[in-house]
Design a protein around this motif. Structure first.
Motif, PDB file in Angstrom:
ATOM      1  N   LEU A  19      14.184  11.755  43.559  1.00 15.83           N
ATOM      2  CA  LEU A  19      13.091  12.330  42.767  1.00 15.83           C
ATOM      3  C   LEU A  19      13.410  13.751  42.306  1.00 15.83           C
ATOM      4  CD1 LEU A  19      10.021  11.209  44.944  1.00 15.83           C
ATOM      5  CD2 LEU A  19      10.677  10.280  42.735  1.00 15.83           C
ATOM      6  N   LEU A  20      14.679  13.994  41.992  1.00 18.48           N
ATOM      7  CA  LEU A  20      15.091  15.365  41.654  1.00 18.48           C
ATOM      8  C   LEU A  20      14.288  15.925  40.475  1.00 18.48           C
ATOM      9  CD1 LEU A  20      18.971  15.105  42.073  1.00 18.48           C
ATOM     10  CD2 LEU A  20      17.350  16.242  43.593  1.00 18.48           C
ATOM     11  N   GLU A  21      14.116  15.127  39.440  1.00 18.99           N
ATOM     12  CA  GLU A  21      13.426  15.628  38.239  1.00 18.99           C
ATOM     13  C   GLU A  21      11.971  15.949  38.530  1.00 18.99           C
ATOM     14  OE1 GLU A  21      13.979  12.867  35.005  1.00 18.99           O
ATOM     15  OE2 GLU A  21      16.153  12.913  35.318  1.00 18.99           O
ATOM     16  N   GLU A  22      11.328  15.070  39.297  1.00 19.00           N
ATOM     17  CA  GLU A  22       9.909  15.254  39.596  1.00 19.00           C
ATOM     18  C   GLU A  22       9.690  16.502  40.451  1.00 19.00           C
ATOM     19  OE1 GLU A  22      11.605  12.487  39.815  1.00 19.00           O
ATOM     20  OE2 GLU A  22      10.592  11.049  38.507  1.00 19.00           O
ATOM     21  N   ILE A  23      10.556  16.690  41.439  1.00 19.60           N
ATOM     22  CA  ILE A  23      10.406  17.844  42.329  1.00 19.60           C
ATOM     23  C   ILE A  23      10.682  19.129  41.553  1.00 19.60           C
ATOM     24  CG2 ILE A  23      11.323  18.979  44.400  1.00 19.60           C
ATOM     25  CD1 ILE A  23      12.026  16.099  45.420  1.00 19.60           C
ATOM     26  N   LYS A  24      11.713  19.077  40.725  1.00 18.27           N
ATOM     27  CA  LYS A  24      12.067  20.240  39.896  1.00 18.27           C
ATOM     28  C   LYS A  24      10.902  20.602  38.979  1.00 18.27           C
ATOM     29  CE  LYS A  24      14.909  23.177  38.031  1.00 18.27           C
ATOM     30  NZ  LYS A  24      15.774  23.391  36.952  1.00 18.27           N
ATOM     31  N   ALA A  25      10.334  19.586  38.318  1.00 25.71           N
ATOM     32  CA  ALA A  25       9.231  19.829  37.370  1.00 25.71           C
ATOM     33  C   ALA A  25       8.022  20.416  38.080  1.00 25.71           C
ATOM     34  CB  ALA A  25       8.868  18.522  36.664  1.00 25.71           C
ATOM     35  N   ALA A  26       7.809  20.010  39.318  1.00 25.41           N
ATOM     36  CA  ALA A  26       6.643  20.496  40.065  1.00 25.41           C
ATOM     37  C   ALA A  26       6.880  21.910  40.600  1.00 25.41           C
ATOM     38  CB  ALA A  26       6.340  19.544  41.221  1.00 25.41           C
ATOM     39  N   GLY A  27       8.113  22.373  40.550  1.00 23.29           N
ATOM     40  CA  GLY A  27       8.426  23.711  41.050  1.00 23.29           C
ATOM     41  C   GLY A  27       8.209  23.852  42.546  1.00 23.29           C
ATOM     42  N   VAL A  28       8.441  22.768  43.258  1.00 22.55           N
ATOM     43  CA  VAL A  28       8.168  22.769  44.701  1.00 22.55           C
ATOM     44  C   VAL A  28       9.470  22.987  45.479  1.00 22.55           C
ATOM     45  CG1 VAL A  28       7.475  21.276  46.625  1.00 22.55           C
ATOM     46  CG2 VAL A  28       6.111  21.336  44.526  1.00 22.55           C
ATOM     47  N   PRO A  29       9.469  23.948  46.414  1.00 25.46           N
ATOM     48  CA  PRO A  29      10.664  24.164  47.239  1.00 25.46           C
ATOM     49  C   PRO A  29      10.724  23.198  48.419  1.00 25.46           C
ATOM     50  CG  PRO A  29       9.013  25.798  47.782  1.00 25.46           C
ATOM     51  CD  PRO A  29       8.399  24.909  46.717  1.00 25.46           C
ATOM     52  N   ILE A  30      11.905  23.104  49.007  1.00 24.43           N
ATOM     53  CA  ILE A  30      12.120  22.127  50.085  1.00 24.43           C
ATOM     54  C   ILE A  30      12.671  22.807  51.342  1.00 24.43           C
ATOM     55  CG2 ILE A  30      13.494  20.118  50.790  1.00 24.43           C
ATOM     56  CD1 ILE A  30      13.364  19.116  47.948  1.00 24.43           C
ATOM     57  N   ALA A  31      12.045  22.486  52.466  1.00 27.70           N
ATOM     58  CA  ALA A  31      12.641  22.783  53.777  1.00 27.70           C
ATOM     59  C   ALA A  31      13.390  21.511  54.154  1.00 27.70           C
ATOM     60  CB  ALA A  31      11.565  23.117  54.802  1.00 27.70           C
ATOM     61  N   LEU A  32      14.694  21.512  53.901  1.00 27.11           N
ATOM     62  CA  LEU A  32      15.481  20.276  53.992  1.00 27.11           C
ATOM     63  C   LEU A  32      15.821  19.918  55.433  1.00 27.11           C
ATOM     64  CD1 LEU A  32      16.990  18.042  52.399  1.00 27.11           C
ATOM     65  CD2 LEU A  32      18.990  19.561  52.405  1.00 27.11           C
ATOM     66  N   HIS A  33      15.749  18.628  55.730  1.00 25.64           N
ATOM     67  CA  HIS A  33      16.070  18.115  57.070  1.00 25.64           C
ATOM     68  C   HIS A  33      17.426  18.651  57.542  1.00 25.64           C
ATOM     69  CE1 HIS A  33      19.143  15.366  55.493  1.00 25.64           C
ATOM     70  NE2 HIS A  33      18.306  15.104  54.511  1.00 25.64           N
ATOM     71  N   PRO A  34      17.617  18.743  58.861  1.00 27.28           N
ATOM     72  CA  PRO A  34      18.940  19.132  59.356  1.00 27.28           C
ATOM     73  C   PRO A  34      19.983  18.160  58.798  1.00 27.28           C
ATOM     74  CG  PRO A  34      17.356  18.989  61.166  1.00 27.28           C
ATOM     75  CD  PRO A  34      16.668  18.467  59.947  1.00 27.28           C
ATOM     76  N   THR A  35      21.121  18.692  58.409  1.00 33.12           N
ATOM     77  CA  THR A  35      22.148  17.839  57.785  1.00 33.12           C
ATOM     78  C   THR A  35      22.549  16.698  58.714  1.00 33.12           C
ATOM     79  OG1 THR A  35      22.948  19.946  56.907  1.00 33.12           O
ATOM     80  CG2 THR A  35      24.245  18.001  56.406  1.00 33.12           C
TER      81      THR A  35
END
Lengths: 442, 455
Positions: A309-325
């Motif tokens: 959902l890269l485009e949708e998240i980008k469009a929403a301007g929402v940042p991510i606290a990404l899971h541990p790798t």
């Protein structure tokens, strides 16, 4: 050996620094300094005065003031910032009733639970992560209930939470993953999750409306006084460093305070973000939908399926606290990938890597190690460092104090004897607000 | 391991031609699918120009590895003569080392003993494995070619383990490492400490745990005596007891005990039992092994270590340290690491050895710890674990130093056949993850559920 006296001297200096009650004056010399502000210095110096960064620059330009203790390292980075963990609420013993305060299961939604009141600054695991360069953590209640509570932003030092405190409420923590659908009192379906949250937000909107109506009346009655609280909701980003805890819903009508409702009001007023754990694409989409409807500050947490959902998240301007790798891939997280951080970077989505929460082991993850695996899978060294320093600070709204080595910021520094991400490199020191708080070779 | 003798013959003679034809068909399809891939079928393959880490001897710069019929036929430097008909694979800039041996894994969804009893030596974990699980593919991506698949640690004895090669295939039979008699090889899983303590019929204390085990081994000694005394006379043999047969193999040193143990006193209990009954044993996890390193060394018992990113998770593991490997090495104890997958990720197995070096383990011991030392602990070192003439051609090709975070495993070979290739998108998916790389199955996490239940 002629090295022995030198070594002894260094150890004595370090011991002095560790035991000195006040803030020692330190100059850190690094063969390489990653500043996380777009500059990488070769042979640089960071001067720390009274807990703050007083000067930073090349060794041939910065004059180290007399009397300053010099600490050398091959590589220097800003103190690491963990955007979301549970350390200090979660303890080393994994002993329920003793050191597992990360999840209250008595109700589905308890945003009034403050991590501030549950964080143990003397927890062994806090010292453990401090030994690997972590100086700031946004730690709090774990996923597992629809709203498990708040987080608190602390420095990884201090005998009391008051000493450690940076921000009283870092975020309110929600969980829209499958896990939150289990357990007593939890909603049974995803649609019910959304319905419950909408009802809460609608109630909070009514509270705000009532409060504003009351305020207008007061203003009309006493035009000379400035009792209105009409801040532009969309731009407010509180980064208070002291405990305020003022009631956000002064209705003035004498109705009793409702701590739970107050938190929803503060979320709607964008004073604090709502961090929502969502891994599956459909859950991420639901979180985005809710944020569109109620215009709160959303931080996505986990986000295993974000590459879908890269485009949708980008469009929403929402940042991510990404899971541990290195998080385990099963159930909701089955699609997670070592390369997600690199994909988010390429897509221009702001993100930081988190340590998250483990029900079993490891009881805390090492932030440096999680970024290392991302660096080995598509992120550059600087990008991976940013994901555990300045990017985390920006998303949390604390970038004016921490996250990069710039003049005026807190003197939080991590030291290494080589590439910070290499398996064989050691973290040789951690400095918080100008004090050396770890000198173990980890 | 006589008890398994009937197993290989389950196919009736009339099925055989069909099976042969079908296999040939499959093989042809496989060849077509893999294109010009130099998969040995009689011919020699020469890997030339790479840095070779044989593990059993010093590294060879610009080395040559010759493989034929699934075996290593020669390892040497650039002066080694390459047969004229050999297929040459250039390996400049790459590193070649033995396939990794994981002495303790839970891939493929093992489920051993059930909750009916604390001691179940009759259980064979291979009866429970689903080789279609993506955990198997991920292990290959991590360079693991041989694994000891274990049942859990919730029992004093949860069953027989199975040693497998990750060859690929449809059923567990395709993965077995058969002994000279044709039987699948494996160990015996045992555990002590808190995991195997519970409510009856499980022991409630450590004293009871050891008493139950002693009783069991004494029964096995008596059973063995009856069998020996019968001298082949069927009328005098005791009724067959599958559990006892497996324990007699343990007493005879034919089946190695693979023993979960964390706390120093629990480690000492294992050594005490080992001395009393004389079985071969490998100590697994050994979170507090560093506290009794000298004692372990004196008992001449090897250790397979779990390296977790942080200590704790349970009371027994609070003193877990990255330094355990270094301390044990210094005391003279053979050291291996294991993944305990899904406790740690098979794709990052080399990382455990590297973090051991970070904390003082020698580089040589680290490379052995994930290869030859592990092979010895499974009793398979005559066949695998190092790059030596005559051993199975199980090896991995890496992009650089095995102990660097930036190094990727490029190819994995088992018995001369390429079973993982990072250049193939289907394989790369399992190496890094993504949609399709996961599975709905919950990984093995021995105690997480119990802890959750206590909440």
């Amino acid at each position: 050996m002629n090295r022995t006296p030198v070594l002894t001297g260094v150890i004595a200096a370090l011991t002095l620094l560790l035991t000195a009650p006040g803030q020692a004056q330190i100059a850190v010399r690094g063969k390489k300094i990653y500043t996380s502000s777009g500059v990488v210095l070769t042979d640089g110096v960071v001067v720390l005065r009274e807990g703050k960064i007083a000067e930073i620059g090349p060794a041939n330009k910065v004059v180290i003031p007399a009397g300053f203790t010099i600490v050398d390292a091959a590589v220097v980075t800003p103190g690491l910032v963990d955007i979301r963990g549970t350390v200090g609420l979660t303890g080393i013993y994994n002993n329920f009733g003793h050191d597992q305060d990360q999840l209250e299961t008595s109700a589905a939604m308890q945003p009034e639970l403050r991590a501030l009141d549950a964080y143990n600054p003397q927890e062994k695991l806090v010292a453990y992560v401090r030994g690997f360069g972590v100086t700031t953590v946004n730690t709090g209640h774990a996923p597992g209930r629809l709203i498990s509570g708040q987080s608190v932003i602390v420095k990884t030092t201090g005998n009391t939470v008051e000493e450690a405190l940076m921000v009283e409420t870092g975020a309110v923590l929600a969980d829209m993953s499958s896990e939150a659908l289990q357990g007593s009192g939890s909603p049974g379906t995803r649609a019910k999750v959304m319905s419950l949250l909408r009802q809460q937000f609608l109630a909070a909107q009514r509270t705000i409306a009532t409060s504003e109506a009351e305020a207008k009346k007061v203003t009309v009655k006493a035009p000379g006084k400035t009792t209105t609280t009409s801040k532009p909701a969309a731009t407010t980003t509180k980064t208070n460093t002291t405990a305020t805890n003022t009631p956000a819903s002064k209705t003035g009508d004498g109705s009793p305070r409702d701590l739970r409702q107050e938190m929803f009001v503060r979320i709607l007023k964008r004073e604090i973000p709502l961090m929502i754990t969502a891994h599956r694409a459909q859950d991420i989409a639901s979180a985005l939908r809710l944020a569109r409807e109620f215009r709160f500050r959303l931080i996505l947490d986990g986000a295993s399926d974000a590459p879908l959902l890269l485009e949708e998240i980008k469009a929403a301007g929402v940042p991510i606290a990404l899971h541990p790798t290195m998080q385990r891939a099963f159930g909701d997280t089955q699609n997670l990938s070592f390369e997600t951080a690199a994909k988010l970077k390429k897509a221009g989505i702001p993100f930081a890597i988190e340590t998250g929460f483990e029900a079993y082991v490891p009881k805390v993850r090492v932030l440096l190690f999680e970024a290392a695996v991302a660096a080995a899978n598509g992120l550059s060294t600087e990008e991976a460092l940013s994901a555990i320093t300045i990017d985390a600070a920006r998303i949390l709204g604390i970038e004016k104090r921490v996250g990069s080595l710039e003049v005026g910021k807190d003197g939080d520094v991590a030291l290494y004897d080589g590439d910070p991400f290499e398996y064989l490199t050691h973290c040789t020191g951690t400095i918080i607000q100008g004090r050396l708080v770890s000198s173990d070779r980890n | 391991m006589a008890r398994n003798r009937g197993q290989a013959g389950s196919l009736s003679p009339s099925d055989e031609p069909f099976r042969v034809k079908f296999s040939l068909l499959l093989f042809s399809l496989f060849l077509l699918a893999s294109g010009a891939n130099a998969q040995t079928n009689g011919g020699t393959i020469a890997f030339v120009g790479g840095r070779i880490l044989p593990v059993s001897r010093p590294p060879i710069e610009k080395g040559t590895l010759l493989v034929k019929d699934g075996k290593i036929i020669a390892v040497g430097d650039s002066s080694l003569t390459i047969p004229a008909d050999a297929t040459i694979i250039r390996s400049e800039g790459k590193t070649i080392m033995p396939g990794l041996v994981d002495t303790h894994s839970h891939i493929a969804g093992p489920a051993g003993g059930d909750s009916s009893a604390p001691i179940q030596p009759d259980i064979r974990v291979y009866d429970s494995l689903n080789m279609r699980e993506s955990s198997v593919k991920k292990a290959l991506a991590g360079g693991i070619t041989t694994a000891n698949i274990m049942p859990g640690s919730g029992h004093l004895m949860s069953g027989q383990t199975v040693y497998i090669k990750l060859r690929g295939g449809k059923t567990i039979e395709d993965y077995f490492i058969r002994d000279s008699a044709g039987n699948p090889s494996g160990g015996m899983k045992m555990a002590n400490g808190t995991n195997s303590i519970g409510s009856p019929p499980f022991p409630g204390t450590r004293g009871k745990s050891v008493a139950l085990i002693r009783e069991q081994f004494i029964r096995a000694q008596e059973y063995r005596k009856k069998v020996r005394d019968a001298r082949g006379d069927a009328s005098k043999l005791p009724p067959r007891d599958l559990g006892m047969e497996a324990l007699v193999e343990v007493l005879d040193g034919k089946r190695i005990v693979q023993h979960h143990t964390h706390r120093a006193d629990d480690i000492m209990s294992v050594l005490r039992l080992q001395k009393e009954f004389g079985f071969k044993v490998v100590l697994h996890h050994v979170s507090e092994g560093w506290k009794v390193a000298e004692e372990i060394a004196r008992a001449k018992v090897p250790c397979s270590i779990i390296l977790i990113d942080a200590p704790g998770g349970k009371l027994e593991a609070v003193d877990l340290s990255f330094k355990t490997g270094a301390v044990l090495e210094k005391a003279g104890v053979p050291v291996a690491y294991h993944t305990d997958d899904g406790i740690t990720d098979s794709r990052l197995f080399l990382r455990s050895a590297a973090l051991g070096v970070r904390a003082g383990l020698s580089r040589e011991a680290a490379l052995q710890s994930v290869t030859l030392a592990g092979a010895k602990m499974l009793g398979l070192d005559s066949r695998l674990g190092s790059l030596e003439t005559g051993k199975d051609a199980d090896f991995i090709v890496l992009s650089g130093d095995p102990l660097s975070v930036y190094t990727h495993i490029l190819q994995t070979y088992i018995e001369g056949r390429k079973v993982f290739d990072r250049d193939d998108a289907r394989d790369a998916l399992f190496a890094v993850g993504g949609v399709g790389a996961g599975e709905e199955l919950r990984p093995y996490l021995c105690c997480a559920d119990e802890e959750a239940a206590k909440r």
